[in-house]
Design an enzyme around this catalytic site. Structure first.
Site, short mmCIF file in Angstrom:
data_model
loop_
_atom_site.label_atom_id
_atom_site.label_comp_id
_atom_site.label_asym_id
_atom_site.label_seq_id
_atom_site.Cartn_x
_atom_site.Cartn_y
_atom_site.Cartn_z
N CYS A 26 -1.14 -3.65 8.37
CA CYS A 26 -1.06 -2.58 9.02
C CYS A 26 -0.51 -2.94 10.45
O CYS A 26 0.72 -2.06 10.79
CB CYS A 26 -2.00 -1.58 9.13
N CYS A 53 0.86 -1.16 -0.16
CA CYS A 53 0.07 0.04 0.05
C CYS A 53 0.73 1.12 -0.05
O CYS A 53 0.32 2.48 0.09
CB CYS A 53 -1.04 0.05 1.26
#
Lengths: 166, 127
Positions: free
Chosen positions: B106, B37
């Site tokens: 994440c 990302c």
């Protein structure tokens, strides 16, 4: 049949895109579902499947980053679903600096945005050259790392584009 | 995608944002990035001579979940020993923040940032 075989081309990173497009159009015509209007249901279905396979292959090979990723995946390095983090301090420091620079850019300051685009393109080009050499030298793990870095550059490019569009 | 209440809280009020002087010998710096990302995370720990994490700061460029994950770990590691901090797992972060599967990376990023910082600490204090 892999994507390169489908187009009958050599699996290299430095592809002739005009040639790829020509081959794509020819195959697209040959496989077009309309040509199978009077064929059996089974053949019609096959034609639809082939067309979607063809589009998928073209989409992958046309894009430098997807193409590179595809080449290393053919050589056994699958990056598609990886959740690996990148830990190259020097590169990440530069990324931080880039993010700060983008953050400070003002919407509408086209001169500064253009300058950032030019710098980004220059750095991207350098990485792409490295990638090309790594792929040629069959250094696939190293190539995978360069692909990861190029993904960060791509993200930066998108953020700059968003600034320009606002 | 719907963020959990805890993610929103950390995202809107991130704790411990900022930086320490990375050349200070009591400061350990960890930098990690998520290629999928494009998120970049910098985590810094202030570690006492006794090996206790006295303070932590972070700077993250990324989505809400990445910011929340790094904000949360800066809270968690404070007061912990280097040894304890190294035991922290991304699953604990993901669970606390109720991260959906597509955002698990994440929490991995935050775990790896701590590991990278502790690695830097070891390097600085070797020999």
């Amino acid at each position: 049949m892999n994507h390169f075989e489908l187009f009958d081309i050599t699996p290299v990173y430095a592809l002739d895109l005009a040639d790829l497009q020509l081959r794509y159009r020819k195959l697209q015509q040959a496989m077009h579902p309309d040509r199978f209007a009077n064929a059996s249901e089974r053949d019609k279905l096959l034609a639809v499947q082939r067309t979607s396979q063809l589009n998928d292959a073209y989409h992958t090979l046309r894009d430098p980053l997807l193409r590179a990723e595809y080449i290393v995946s053919l050589r056994g390095v699958d990056m598609q679903h990886e959740q690996k983090t990148l830990q190259d301090p020097e590169f990440l420091m530069a990324q931080m600096a880039w993010r700060e620079r983008v953050e400070e850019l003002n919407v509408g300051d086209f001169a500064a945005i253009d300058e950032a685009f030019a710098d980004l393109e220059r750095e991207t080009k350098l990485l792409q050259n490295t990638l090309e050499q790594q792929i040629e030298a069959n250094a696939n793990e190293e190539a995978a790392d360069t692909i990861r870095k190029l993904k960060f550059m791509q993200k930066l490019g998108r953020e700059l584009e968003a600034l320009e569009d606002e | 995608m719907a963020y959990s209440q805890k993610v929103i809280d950390h995202y809107e009020n991130p704790r411990n944002v900022g930086a320490f002087d990375k050349d200070d010998h009591s400061i350990a710096t960890g930098m990690v990035g998520a290629p999928a990302c494009g998120d970049v995370m910098k985590l810094q720990l202030k570690i006492s001579d006794a090996g206790i994490i006295e303070d932590a700061k972070f700077k993250t460029y990324g989505c809400g979940s990445a910011i929340a994950s790094s904000s949360l770990v800066t809270e968690w590691v404070k007061g912990k020993s280097v040894e304890e901090a190294s035991q922290l797992k991304n699953t604990q972060i993901a669970e606390e923040l109720a991260l959906p599967p597509v955002k698990i990376h994440c929490s991995i990023l935050a775990e790896d940032a701590i590991k990278a910082a502790l690695e830097d600490y070891k390097k600085k204090h070797a020999g």
